[in-house]
Design a protein around this motif. Structure first.
Motif, PDB file in Angstrom:
ATOM      1  N   ALA A  80       0.831  -1.204   0.000  1.00 22.14           N
ATOM      2  CA  ALA A  80       0.000   0.000   0.000  1.00 22.14           C
ATOM      3  C   ALA A  80       0.864   1.252   0.000  1.00 22.14           C
ATOM      4  CB  ALA A  80      -0.922  -0.003   1.229  1.00 22.14           C
ATOM      5  N   ARG A  81       0.250   2.365  -0.352  1.00 27.81           N
ATOM      6  CA  ARG A  81       0.913   3.668  -0.269  1.00 27.81           C
ATOM      7  C   ARG A  81       0.297   4.451   0.885  1.00 27.81           C
ATOM      8  NH1 ARG A  81       0.745   5.994  -6.381  1.00 27.81           N
ATOM      9  NH2 ARG A  81      -1.461   6.062  -5.860  1.00 27.81           N
ATOM     10  N   LYS A  82       1.156   5.068   1.691  1.00 27.52           N
ATOM     11  CA  LYS A  82       0.655   5.921   2.763  1.00 27.52           C
ATOM     12  C   LYS A  82       0.136   7.223   2.168  1.00 27.52           C
ATOM     13  CE  LYS A  82       4.268   6.022   5.440  1.00 27.52           C
ATOM     14  NZ  LYS A  82       5.085   6.326   6.642  1.00 27.52           N
ATOM     15  N   VAL A  83      -0.994   7.690   2.709  1.00 26.87           N
ATOM     16  CA  VAL A  83      -1.602   8.920   2.211  1.00 26.87           C
ATOM     17  C   VAL A  83      -0.694  10.106   2.468  1.00 26.87           C
ATOM     18  CG1 VAL A  83      -3.558  10.488   2.449  1.00 26.87           C
ATOM     19  CG2 VAL A  83      -3.930   8.011   2.446  1.00 26.87           C
ATOM     20  N   ASP A  84      -0.110  10.149   3.659  1.00 20.39           N
ATOM     21  CA  ASP A  84       0.826  11.229   3.988  1.00 20.39           C
ATOM     22  C   ASP A  84       2.246  10.664   3.926  1.00 20.39           C
ATOM     23  OD1 ASP A  84       0.395   9.537   6.092  1.00 20.39           O
ATOM     24  OD2 ASP A  84       0.796  11.059   7.627  1.00 20.39           O
ATOM     25  N   GLY A  85       3.059  11.198   3.053  1.00 20.54           N
ATOM     26  CA  GLY A  85       4.419  10.703   2.929  1.00 20.54           C
ATOM     27  C   GLY A  85       4.923  10.819   1.510  1.00 20.54           C
ATOM     28  N   ASP A  86       5.878   9.953   1.167  1.00 21.88           N
ATOM     29  CA  ASP A  86       6.540  10.047  -0.136  1.00 21.88           C
ATOM     30  C   ASP A  86       5.790   9.333  -1.254  1.00 21.88           C
ATOM     31  OD1 ASP A  86       6.890   7.417   0.555  1.00 21.88           O
ATOM     32  OD2 ASP A  86       9.046   7.588   0.920  1.00 21.88           O
ATOM     33  N   ARG A  87       4.642   8.706  -0.923  1.00 25.86           N
ATOM     34  CA  ARG A  87       3.799   8.015  -1.901  1.00 25.86           C
ATOM     35  C   ARG A  87       4.475   6.769  -2.473  1.00 25.86           C
ATOM     36  NH1 ARG A  87      -1.047   8.731  -1.591  1.00 25.86           N
ATOM     37  NH2 ARG A  87      -1.500   8.679  -3.829  1.00 25.86           N
ATOM     38  N   GLU A  88       5.555   6.312  -1.840  1.00 22.58           N
ATOM     39  CA  GLU A  88       6.197   5.080  -2.265  1.00 22.58           C
ATOM     40  C   GLU A  88       5.401   3.892  -1.734  1.00 22.58           C
ATOM     41  OE1 GLU A  88       8.928   4.618  -4.215  1.00 22.58           O
ATOM     42  OE2 GLU A  88       8.883   6.777  -4.581  1.00 22.58           O
ATOM     43  N   TYR A  89       5.507   2.757  -2.420  1.00 21.87           N
ATOM     44  CA  TYR A  89       4.827   1.551  -1.957  1.00 21.87           C
ATOM     45  C   TYR A  89       5.561   0.989  -0.744  1.00 21.87           C
ATOM     46  CZ  TYR A  89       2.212   1.762  -6.273  1.00 21.87           C
ATOM     47  OH  TYR A  89       1.395   2.176  -7.294  1.00 21.87           O
ATOM     48  N   ARG A  90       4.775   0.559   0.234  1.00 12.80           N
ATOM     49  CA  ARG A  90       5.329  -0.011   1.450  1.00 12.80           C
ATOM     50  C   ARG A  90       4.754  -1.401   1.663  1.00 12.80           C
ATOM     51  NH1 ARG A  90       8.396   3.648   1.047  1.00 12.80           N
ATOM     52  NH2 ARG A  90       8.742   5.401   2.464  1.00 12.80           N
ATOM     53  N   GLN A  91       5.526  -2.252   2.346  1.00  7.84           N
ATOM     54  CA  GLN A  91       5.054  -3.578   2.727  1.00  7.84           C
ATOM     55  C   GLN A  91       4.673  -3.560   4.200  1.00  7.84           C
ATOM     56  OE1 GLN A  91       8.432  -6.119   1.681  1.00  7.84           O
ATOM     57  NE2 GLN A  91       7.202  -6.973   0.035  1.00  7.84           N
ATOM     58  N   PHE A  92       3.453  -4.004   4.497  1.00  8.33           N
ATOM     59  CA  PHE A  92       2.971  -4.076   5.878  1.00  8.33           C
ATOM     60  C   PHE A  92       2.695  -5.539   6.212  1.00  8.33           C
ATOM     61  CE2 PHE A  92       1.770   0.120   4.279  1.00  8.33           C
ATOM     62  CZ  PHE A  92       2.260   0.959   5.281  1.00  8.33           C
ATOM     63  N   ARG A  93       3.462  -6.093   7.151  1.00 12.14           N
ATOM     64  CA  ARG A  93       3.273  -7.480   7.549  1.00 12.14           C
ATOM     65  C   ARG A  93       1.932  -7.656   8.256  1.00 12.14           C
ATOM     66  NH1 ARG A  93       8.516  -9.225  10.895  1.00 12.14           N
ATOM     67  NH2 ARG A  93       6.888 -10.481  11.866  1.00 12.14           N
ATOM     68  N   PHE A  94       1.190  -8.681   7.832  1.00 12.00           N
ATOM     69  CA  PHE A  94      -0.138  -8.909   8.411  1.00 12.00           C
ATOM     70  C   PHE A  94      -0.056  -9.172   9.909  1.00 12.00           C
ATOM     71  CE2 PHE A  94      -1.947  -8.750   4.360  1.00 12.00           C
ATOM     72  CZ  PHE A  94      -3.317  -8.884   4.444  1.00 12.00           C
ATOM     73  N   ASP A  95       0.983  -9.873  10.355  1.00  5.00           N
ATOM     74  CA  ASP A  95       1.051 -10.207  11.778  1.00  5.00           C
ATOM     75  C   ASP A  95       1.402  -9.002  12.641  1.00  5.00           C
ATOM     76  OD1 ASP A  95       3.592 -10.523  10.374  1.00  5.00           O
ATOM     77  OD2 ASP A  95       4.428 -11.175  12.278  1.00  5.00           O
ATOM     78  N   LEU A  96       1.763  -7.873  12.024  1.00  5.80           N
ATOM     79  CA  LEU A  96       2.049  -6.653  12.772  1.00  5.80           C
ATOM     80  C   LEU A  96       0.940  -5.608  12.611  1.00  5.80           C
ATOM     81  CD1 LEU A  96       5.887  -6.246  12.108  1.00  5.80           C
ATOM     82  CD2 LEU A  96       4.749  -7.253  14.096  1.00  5.80           C
TER      83      LEU A  96
END
Length: 330
Positions: free
Chosen positions: A197-213
């Motif tokens: 996903a991309r954070k709405v506020d930030g550099d608009r780069e794609y990030r990986q978010f671990r489901f267990d976190l």
């Protein structure tokens, strides 16, 4: 009778009609995650509701319930998620090299789709295409972590619209979970599952978010414009498993000993792999990806029959894993 209970009873009818032996008490307990008393009550209701239920006992004195020639069962509509699950299974089988299985599943899917009218299947096909688009195929055979079905359903609905989601996520530098508003673009499955996903506020780069976190996830009604240039296949191919890192991304070269070359040749380690038979009978495997630790977790299964030629950091990581000198768990 509530809608949920009715759906469960009709699901039981489908199972009893489709399976050669029918359904048993244990099977109902496992399918619906209920205790024995509840399962018995469901079976009694099942006998009352459907005519033509037949029961028989096997050699182990287990009772089975079967059901045949029920018109309703033959006219059940194939649901969106069910068609999507078939399409996902076909893609996974193909990626894992099980071509015969993929072809059999594809044939079954086509027969099911052909049995319904086009208007009924239009929505299901669109949903299935969305799920295929949203799922990265970084999956590998082996154990995976449990994933919240509630989160997956929420994400697929958000991807379908598309709308933003709110997550409470604890990153490596966060002392506690922190709220983030993100634009979901994909779900990558593997040893771990990741939301891309991309954070709405930030550099608009794609990030990986671990489901267990992800400690909480909530839907929103805030729409966003999906990036038309995002390609989940290309994105997931940057990783060996499900983890991607810019700092680790690069050429990978493994040499399998002659004794293991034939077995290794049957593996699809990465979609972009190149295999070269060497003069001494060994096998050279080359591809470009990241995820050294996931590579090391896999390579340790081959014992001393594999040698890491590049990168040197992966070679060192593999030796650490072999020694048990790694404090990062799967």
């Amino acid at each position: 009778m509530s809608f949920v209970k009715a759906e469960q009873l009709y699901r039981m009818a489908e199972m009893a009609n489709a399976r050669r032996r029918g359904i048993s008490l244990r099977l109902i307990m496992e399918e619906f995650q209920v205790e024995e008393r509840t399962a018995r009550r469901m079976l009694r209701k099942f006998e009352d509701l459907f005519r033509g239920v037949e029961t028989w006992d096997d050699n182990d004195r287990r009772r089975w319930w079967s059901l045949h020639d029920v018109p309703y069962i033959q006219h059940r509509v194939l649901r969106e998620k069910e068609l999507a699950a078939l399409d996902l299974a076909i893609r996974r089988a193909g990626r894992d090299g099980a071509q015969d299985e993929a072809k059999a599943l594809e044939t079954a899917r086509d027969r099911l789709v052909a049995s319904y009218s086009r208007p009924l299947m239009h929505g299901a096909k669109k949903y299935s295409e969305l799920l295929l688009l949203a799922n990265g195929f970084a999956s590998r055979p082996g154990p995976t972590r449990k994933v919240s079905e509630e989160y997956l359903n929420l994400l697929f609905i958000s991807l379908r619209r598309p709308t933003m989601v709110e997550i409470f996520y604890q990153g490596a530098r966060d002392p506690e979970p922190r709220k983030r508003l993100v634009e979901p673009h994909a779900v990558i499955v593997g040893t771990r599952h990741y939301l891309i996903a991309r954070k709405v506020d930030g550099d608009r780069e794609y990030r990986q978010f671990r489901f267990d976190l992800i400690f909480e996830m909530h839907a929103t009604v805030q729409p966003f414009e999906r990036d038309p240039g995002f390609d989940v296949e290309r994105y997931s191919a940057q990783a060996f498993g499900s983890f991607f890192s810019d700092t680790e991304y690069g050429p990978v070269r493994w040499r399998f000993a002659p004794s293991a070359a034939a077995a290794a040749r049957d593996f699809i380690f990465h979609p972009g792999q190149e295999l070269t038979d060497l003069e001494d009978g060994s096998l050279l495997v080359e591809f470009t990806a990241s995820g050294w630790l996931e590579m090391a977790w896999h390579l340790v299964k081959w014992g001393k029959a594999v040698e890491v030629l590049d990168p040197p950091e992966l070679r060192e990581m593999l030796e650490r894993v072999r020694r048990g000198d790694v404090d990062i768990w799967p």
